[in-house]
Design a protein around this motif. Sequence first.
Motif, mmCIF file in Angstrom:
data_model
loop_
_atom_site.group_PDB
_atom_site.id
_atom_site.type_symbol
_atom_site.label_atom_id
_atom_site.label_comp_id
_atom_site.label_asym_id
_atom_site.label_seq_id
_atom_site.Cartn_x
_atom_site.Cartn_y
_atom_site.Cartn_z
ATOM 1 N N TYR A 154 0.752 -1.187 -0.086
ATOM 2 C CA TYR A 154 -0.090 -0.084 -0.037
ATOM 3 C C TYR A 154 0.909 1.049 -0.068
ATOM 4 O O TYR A 154 0.959 1.893 0.892
ATOM 5 N N GLU A 179 2.697 4.828 -0.157
ATOM 6 C CA GLU A 179 2.159 6.138 0.190
ATOM 7 C C GLU A 179 0.947 6.230 0.746
ATOM 8 O O GLU A 179 0.173 7.212 0.611
ATOM 9 N N THR A 180 0.356 5.346 1.580
ATOM 10 C CA THR A 180 -1.012 5.356 2.192
ATOM 11 C C THR A 180 -0.892 5.459 3.694
ATOM 12 O O THR A 180 -1.697 5.901 4.317
ATOM 13 N N LEU A 236 -7.099 1.570 6.639
ATOM 14 C CA LEU A 236 -6.744 2.181 5.071
ATOM 15 C C LEU A 236 -7.897 2.281 4.344
ATOM 16 O O LEU A 236 -8.501 1.268 4.121
ATOM 17 N N ILE A 260 -9.136 4.392 0.346
ATOM 18 C CA ILE A 260 -8.575 5.015 -0.757
ATOM 19 C C ILE A 260 -8.801 6.592 -0.505
ATOM 20 O O ILE A 260 -9.860 7.232 -0.298
ATOM 21 N N ASN A 310 -4.735 8.907 4.160
ATOM 22 C CA ASN A 310 -3.460 8.267 4.635
ATOM 23 C C ASN A 310 -3.732 8.182 6.305
ATOM 24 O O ASN A 310 -4.444 9.436 6.879
#
Length: 587
Positions: free
Chosen positions: A441, A443-444, A477, A479, A482
Amino acid sequence: MKIRKIWSMSTFRLLLLVVSVVVPLNILTLVLSNTAVTEVLRQISAETENALEIYMNQIDGAMERIVRKMHLVAREDVDFSRINTKEIDGDEEYYRQMHAVVQLYNGFGDILDDHSWVTGVYVSYPEKDMTVVRCASNYMVYEHALENYLLDSMEEADWLNTWRMTELNGRTVMIVTAKYKNAWYGAWFDVKLLAEELGLSEPGRELVTLFVRDDGSVCYRNDGQAETPIKDRMDLNETVFHYDGESYMLAQASADGVPFTLVQIFSKSEIDSSLPAIIRVLQIASFAALIILPVIILGMKKWMIAPLSRLTQTMEEIEAGNMEVRIREEKTGSEFEQINHNFNHMMDEVSDLKISVYEQQLEKQQIKMRFLSQQIQPHFILNTLNILYSYEQEEYPLIQKMILCLAKYFRYIVNANSKFVLLSEEMDHIRNYFEIQQVRYPETFFAYVEYDEEIADCLVPPLLIQNFAENAIKHSLKIGNNIDIFVIGQKYGEDAVRIRMLDTGEGIDGELLEKIRRFRDTGEPQEGLGVGIQNAVERLQVLYDAKTQFEIVRDEPHGTRIEIVLPLFHAGDEPDGGEAVLRGVEV
């Protein structure tokens, strides 16, 4: 036969002794008492002052402890120091300092839990216009008044580190203010709430309790009566005074660090009316009691004290582990003869039963631990292998990194069949786990893992933290959203280690929290509750029984906080004393 049985009872012998010896003297006491009233009053006054001194020592101790605690926080707490010393030079530092404020506020809650008499604690950073105030539940009425008080205190620096009486929003409080670098901090006690904690708040006609300032002014009173001998100011040099034709006695106690004197006033006439006139003969009865006392002691020693002493001594040896000891059975002609016989017979049966039960429990526990430690979910491994398969040839360095991380992961999983691993190994495993997840995943999320160096070699159950890390990533998490994840290991007191995990996701579902509570209470598997969490709860119960603390809550306005407190056990000798070196690594 019946008469002989009654005579063999120790209680009957003791009753006969009391009736034949003590009762005549008591009758004599009732007839002759007319001289001891003054002595009784003096004793009541002395006992009252002793009780007040105990209260004052408790108050003084509570004040000293909270001052030491706040000094310790000011000099050693990481969040306090960050806000106190570090400039806000960007958005990232601003976020860190806001997070530090939250952590400091939560830490103040722990301080109030440990110091139940304290009404509130606070810290103010004037240069940054930040103030953190934590009050006991339902007493936030002080907050704005406290900020005004702090502004005045900053101009009166000669009062620093000194407890003083003041008014906050119409309530009388004792407050202390201290300064460290750019921060002003301290604590306060609500005088009324303090009296309630001490059990001195109930009004009474015969006894009035006051808190009197050094200048003689009364800052608290519990009389609740319109007709009282209490003025706005009290002369503490008087031990007996008169008011409206009535005589009163005054008992008091003070302590160096407490800015008031604890005073109790009681009416002499009320005490006199509650005592029979014959009580004046108590002085004579005391000499008679000295003569009677050896007789009573000899009888009690032979018929009660000696048998009870043997029984107690035997029980203490059994408690120390000597299951073979037995009470020497003697012909005493009392209930203790039967008690000793039954006790010895019971211990014989317990010894036989204990061996069988112990062997069964040991076998059951070992089987359960092996089962719990081997519950591993394969989905994480399969998903990671699919990612590796999807990489292009030009991404060979990333493939190498993933293979290395997976190798570390498998190596730790394979070696995690023991009951305990080092905290440093568990933390390194979590860092490696986060690196794998960041490839899955990208940059989350941001992950930060840290622990005190002095507890790096302490022992913790393996794969304990990963269960909760998986849930944080799985449930938090989304979409375009962050999150931050923090895993922190700290020494907790002198003999415990605390592991905390915090995330900034949407927070754990209330229904899931209820399932966790039911599983902890009943031990019954809950539908929809992951194997990982149930595994962690069961392992903690099996390994530590009731010697651990586990808490999982939803933080407001968002996020989940998990806190585990374990007994502190080192793999080898404990390191030399010294300040802990905080070791942190960003992932």
